[in-house]
Write a protein that holds these residues in place. Structure first.
Motif, PDB file in Angstrom:
ATOM      1  N   ARG A 125       0.863  -1.181   0.000  1.00 47.28           N
ATOM      2  CA  ARG A 125       0.000   0.000   0.000  1.00 47.28           C
ATOM      3  C   ARG A 125       0.903   1.236   0.000  1.00 47.28           C
ATOM      4  N   HIS A 126       0.883   1.960  -1.098  1.00 45.41           N
ATOM      5  CA  HIS A 126       1.755   3.131  -1.225  1.00 45.41           C
ATOM      6  C   HIS A 126       1.158   4.370  -0.570  1.00 45.41           C
ATOM      7  N   GLU A 127      -0.149   4.402  -0.459  1.00 45.18           N
ATOM      8  CA  GLU A 127      -0.817   5.500   0.238  1.00 45.18           C
ATOM      9  C   GLU A 127      -1.988   4.918   1.004  1.00 45.18           C
ATOM     10  N   VAL A 128      -2.165   5.372   2.237  1.00 46.73           N
ATOM     11  CA  VAL A 128      -3.230   4.860   3.094  1.00 46.73           C
ATOM     12  C   VAL A 128      -4.091   6.030   3.543  1.00 46.73           C
ATOM     13  N   ALA A 129      -5.374   5.975   3.221  1.00 48.23           N
ATOM     14  CA  ALA A 129      -6.290   7.046   3.610  1.00 48.23           C
ATOM     15  C   ALA A 129      -6.642   6.913   5.087  1.00 48.23           C
ATOM     16  N   LEU A 130      -6.583   8.035   5.822  1.00 45.62           N
ATOM     17  CA  LEU A 130      -7.031   8.016   7.205  1.00 45.62           C
ATOM     18  C   LEU A 130      -8.542   7.848   7.270  1.00 45.62           C
ATOM     19  N   VAL A 160       3.878  -1.297   3.892  1.00 40.37           N
ATOM     20  CA  VAL A 160       3.728   0.150   3.781  1.00 40.37           C
ATOM     21  C   VAL A 160       5.119   0.763   3.887  1.00 40.37           C
ATOM     22  N   HIS A 161       5.209   2.060   3.624  1.00 42.53           N
ATOM     23  CA  HIS A 161       6.533   2.686   3.558  1.00 42.53           C
ATOM     24  C   HIS A 161       6.916   3.497   4.795  1.00 42.53           C
ATOM     25  N   SER A 162       6.012   3.617   5.769  1.00 44.96           N
ATOM     26  CA  SER A 162       6.333   4.401   6.962  1.00 44.96           C
ATOM     27  C   SER A 162       5.497   3.918   8.136  1.00 44.96           C
ATOM     28  N   HIS A 163       5.948   4.281   9.333  1.00 46.89           N
ATOM     29  CA  HIS A 163       5.218   3.891  10.539  1.00 46.89           C
ATOM     30  C   HIS A 163       3.895   4.643  10.652  1.00 46.89           C
ATOM     31  N   LYS A 164       3.817   5.851  10.110  1.00 47.04           N
ATOM     32  CA  LYS A 164       2.541   6.567  10.089  1.00 47.04           C
ATOM     33  C   LYS A 164       1.528   5.814   9.238  1.00 47.04           C
ATOM     34  N   GLN A 165       1.979   5.285   8.128  1.00 46.16           N
ATOM     35  CA  GLN A 165       1.089   4.495   7.286  1.00 46.16           C
ATOM     36  C   GLN A 165       0.633   3.226   8.002  1.00 46.16           C
ATOM     37  N   LYS A 166       1.536   2.604   8.732  1.00 42.09           N
ATOM     38  CA  LYS A 166       1.164   1.403   9.479  1.00 42.09           C
ATOM     39  C   LYS A 166       0.075   1.725  10.490  1.00 42.09           C
ATOM     40  N   ALA A 167       0.231   2.830  11.203  1.00 41.67           N
ATOM     41  CA  ALA A 167      -0.779   3.225  12.187  1.00 41.67           C
ATOM     42  C   ALA A 167      -2.121   3.506  11.508  1.00 41.67           C
ATOM     43  N   ALA A 168      -2.078   4.153  10.341  1.00 44.44           N
ATOM     44  CA  ALA A 168      -3.312   4.451   9.615  1.00 44.44           C
ATOM     45  C   ALA A 168      -3.986   3.176   9.124  1.00 44.44           C
ATOM     46  N   LEU A 169      -3.194   2.236   8.595  1.00 44.33           N
ATOM     47  CA  LEU A 169      -3.770   0.999   8.063  1.00 44.33           C
ATOM     48  C   LEU A 169      -4.379   0.154   9.179  1.00 44.33           C
ATOM     49  N   SER A 170      -3.799   0.221  10.351  1.00 45.80           N
ATOM     50  CA  SER A 170      -4.353  -0.554  11.467  1.00 45.80           C
ATOM     51  C   SER A 170      -5.745  -0.066  11.851  1.00 45.80           C
ATOM     52  N   ILE A 179       1.465  -6.138   9.133  1.00 43.02           N
ATOM     53  CA  ILE A 179       1.848  -4.904   8.433  1.00 43.02           C
ATOM     54  C   ILE A 179       3.346  -4.701   8.602  1.00 43.02           C
ATOM     55  N   GLU A 180       4.072  -4.759   7.514  1.00 43.28           N
ATOM     56  CA  GLU A 180       5.533  -4.605   7.528  1.00 43.28           C
ATOM     57  C   GLU A 180       5.897  -3.226   6.963  1.00 43.28           C
ATOM     58  N   VAL A 181       6.819  -2.533   7.600  1.00 45.25           N
ATOM     59  CA  VAL A 181       7.286  -1.236   7.112  1.00 45.25           C
ATOM     60  C   VAL A 181       8.593  -1.437   6.343  1.00 45.25           C
ATOM     61  N   ILE A 182       8.545  -1.173   5.029  1.00 45.51           N
ATOM     62  CA  ILE A 182       9.738  -1.212   4.179  1.00 45.51           C
ATOM     63  C   ILE A 182       9.765   0.096   3.387  1.00 45.51           C
ATOM     64  N   PRO A 183      10.799   0.895   3.500  1.00 50.84           N
ATOM     65  CA  PRO A 183      10.814   2.189   2.800  1.00 50.84           C
ATOM     66  C   PRO A 183      10.708   2.031   1.285  1.00 50.84           C
ATOM     67  N   HIS A 184      10.280   3.090   0.643  1.00 55.63           N
ATOM     68  CA  HIS A 184      10.272   3.155  -0.821  1.00 55.63           C
ATOM     69  C   HIS A 184      11.700   3.402  -1.294  1.00 55.63           C
ATOM     70  N   GLY A 185      12.150   2.641  -2.263  1.00 53.05           N
ATOM     71  CA  GLY A 185      13.496   2.831  -2.784  1.00 53.05           C
ATOM     72  C   GLY A 185      13.638   4.118  -3.582  1.00 53.05           C
ATOM     73  N   GLY A 293       3.462   7.787   1.857  1.00 53.51           N
ATOM     74  CA  GLY A 293       4.723   7.247   2.331  1.00 53.51           C
ATOM     75  C   GLY A 293       5.893   7.516   1.412  1.00 53.51           C
ATOM     76  N   HIS A 294       5.622   8.141   0.274  1.00 54.89           N
ATOM     77  CA  HIS A 294       6.699   8.391  -0.668  1.00 54.89           C
ATOM     78  C   HIS A 294       6.191   9.378  -1.712  1.00 54.89           C
ATOM     79  N   SER A 295       7.074   9.819  -2.553  1.00 58.79           N
ATOM     80  CA  SER A 295       6.740  10.580  -3.750  1.00 58.79           C
ATOM     81  C   SER A 295       7.713  10.152  -4.829  1.00 58.79           C
ATOM     82  N   GLY A 296       7.197   9.860  -6.020  1.00 55.80           N
ATOM     83  CA  GLY A 296       8.079   9.495  -7.113  1.00 55.80           C
ATOM     84  C   GLY A 296       9.071  10.600  -7.430  1.00 55.80           C
ATOM     85  N   ALA A 297       8.603  11.847  -7.347  1.00 52.29           N
ATOM     86  CA  ALA A 297       9.495  12.972  -7.626  1.00 52.29           C
ATOM     87  C   ALA A 297      10.608  13.059  -6.587  1.00 52.29           C
TER      88      ALA A 297
END
Length: 395
Positions: A125-130, A160-170, A179-185, A293-297
Motif C-alpha cells: 500500500r503506497h498510500e493509506v487514507a485516514l 507500507v513505507h512508513s510507521h505513520k502508514q502502518k498506524a493508519a492501516l491498522s 503490516i511490515e514497514v519497508i521504505p520506498h526505494g 509514504g513516498h513521492s516518485g518525484a
C-alpha cells in the motif's frame, strides 16, 4: 524462492516501482511479473525477470480520473482481463506480491481464484487514507467503495513505507502483526547523478509527476510571482500529464520566460534531462487526510542528488527536512513556500549540503537494500506456508 509480482496499473509510477523491485529481487530469486501488455515500464525489466503480458490496460490514470476522461469499453475489458490471475496455477510461485495497492480488479479476481488461500499473498500500500470514504478526493472515495463491496481476500502481509502508514492501516481493521514497514526505494530507472550530461539551469525549479489537485501545483504557481520579485530569472519547469491549473496558465501567458511546460507523460530520457537541469525539485502536495509514504518525484530527486522543497504533507518532513536533503513548508501556503524557495535558491552552501544529503538518502534507500528486506519477508511467509501445509502440521 519464486516470487510472482502482479501489476494492477499500466501508467504512472507503480510499474516503475515494480520494475525496480523485481530487478533487484531477481539477483537472488526467480521472479515472474504479471502485468498489462503495455505499461510505462516495459523497457525497464532486466533479462533475468520473466515478464508475462497477462492483462489489458485499463487506460485509467490519475489525471484521467480527476477529469473523468475514462473509456468505459477499455475499462471493462481491462478489468475482465485480470481473470488471467489463473496463470498463477501454472507458475505455482512461493509468494504472490501485488506491488500496486490492490486495485479493485485485482481484489475481484484474486478472490475468484483463491490467491490468498493458496499462496502467501503480499500487498504493498503506497498510500493509506485516514478516512477511507472522505469525499475530498472523489477518485479515492470511489475506489475505496468498490473495494469494500468486493469479496474479501486473505492477505498474508501488507507492506507500507512508513510507521505513520502502518498506524493508519491498522485503523482499517488490519492486524499490526501483518503490516511490515519497508521504505520506498530511490528510483534509478531514470538514471542517477552519474548519468547526467546536461548543465544545471541556474534558479530552476522542477515540478514532476501527474498533474492532479492533490499534488499542489496551483500553490507553486501562486508562489512564483513572489519568488520572481526577489529572483527575476527564476524558472519553473513543469513536467507531467494532467490539466494545468488556471494560475499556471496565466503565469505562462504573462511570463513565458519564467515557465517551461511539458504537459505529457515523459519518456525516461526526458525525465533524466529535466532532473539534471533542475536546481531544486519541488513537491508542494496538499494535505488531504492521507498518509503519503513516498513521492516518485522525491525518490527520483534523491538519485540525482537534488535539493528538495516539499510540503509537510505525509512523510515529507522526515524524508526531506530531517534527512537534511531539503526544506519543507506548510501545504497550500504560497507565501511560506515562496520564502523557503527564495532562501534555498539564494544560499549556495545550503544547496551543496542538501545535495550531499540527498545522495546519502539514495544510498540508504538503494534497491539492493530494499530487495533484501523483501526477501527476508518472503522467506518467512514461505516457511510459514510450508509448515502449515506439511504432513506433520496436518496431523
Amino acid at each position: 524462492m519464486h516470487v510472482a509480482y502482479v501489476v494492477g496499473q499500466s501508467t504512472g509510477g507503480l510499474p516503475h516501482y515494480t520494475a525496480e523491485l523485481a530487478n533487484a529481487v531477481s539477483k537472488h530469486a526467480e521472479v515472474t511479473v504479471l502485468k498489462p501488455d503495455k505499461t510505462s515500464a516495459d523497457d525497464l525489466f532486466d533479462d533475468e525477470v520473466e515478464v508475462i503480458d497477462a492483462f489489458k490496460p485499463i487506460s485509467v490514470s490519475m489525471p484521467q480520473l480527476y477529469s473523468f476522461e475514462v473509456n468505459p469499453f477499455d475499462f471493462v475489458r481491462g478489468i475482465r482481463s485480470y481473470d488471467n490471475l489463473k496463470l498463477l496455477d501454472e507458475l505455482d510461485p512461493d509468494v504472490v506480491h501485488d506491488t500496486s495497492d490492490m486495485f479493485p480488479q485485482v481484489k475481484l479476481y484474486a478472490a475468484k481464484h483463491n490467491v490468498g488461500e493458496r499462496w502467501p499473498f503480499v500487498v504493498t500500500r503506497h498510500e493509506v487514507a485516514l478516512d477511507r470514504f472522505s469525499l475530498s478526493r472523489p477518485p479515492v472515495f470511489v475506489e475505496e467503495a468498490m473495494l469494500a463491496a468486493l469479496p474479501d481476500v486473505h492477505e498474508s502481509q501488507y507492506i507500507v513505507h512508513s510507521h505513520k502508514q502502518k498506524a493508519a492501516l491498522s485503523t482499517h481493521g488490519i492486524d499490526d502483526d501483518i503490516i511490515e514497514v519497508i521504505p520506498h526505494g530511490a528510483y534509478e530507472v531514470f538514471g542517477t547523478h552519474e548519468d547526467v550530461d546536461v548543465d544545471v539551469d541556474p534558479n530552476s525549479l522542477l515540478f514532476f509527476g501527474h498533474i492532479v489537485p492533490p499534488k499542489g501545483l496551483d500553490t507553486l504557481a501562486a508562489a512564483m510571482p513572489l519568488i520572481m520579485r526577489e529572483i527575476p530569472d527564476v524558472k519553473l519547469m513543469v513536467a507531467g500529464e494532467g490539466n494545468l491549473p488556471r494560475k499556471l496558465k496565466r503565469l505562462q501567458k504573462n511570463h513565458p520566460e519564467n515557465v517551461e511546460v511539458h504537459n505529457y507523460y515523459l519518456p525516461n530520457d526526458e525525465v533524466k534531462n529535466l532532473f539534471g537541469r533542475a536546481e531544486i525539485v519541488v513537491a508542494p502536495y496538499r494535505s488531504q487526510g492521507g498518509t503519503k509514504g513516498h513521492s516518485g518525484a522525491v525518490s527520483t530527486a534523491f538519485s540525482f542528488g537534488k535539493p528538495i522543497v516539499a510540503s509537510t504533507a505525509g512523510e515529507f518532513r522526515e524524508q526531506v527536512q530531517e534527512s537534511g536533503a531539503g526544506r519543507v513548508a506548510p501545504p497550500e501556503d504560497p507565501e511560506k513556500l515562496a520564502a523557503v524557495l527564495i532562501d534555498v535558491l539564494q544560499n549556495d552552501e545550503k544547496r551543496a549540503t542538501m545535495r550531499e544529503n540527498s545522495l546519502r538518502m539514495a544510498e540508504r534507500l538503494s534497491w539492493s537494500s530494499i530487495a533484501d528486506q523483501h526477501l527476508d519477508l518472503y522467506e518467512r511467509l514461505a516457511g510459514r506456508q510450508h509448515a502449515t501445509h506439511s504432513p506433520t502440521a496436518s496431523k
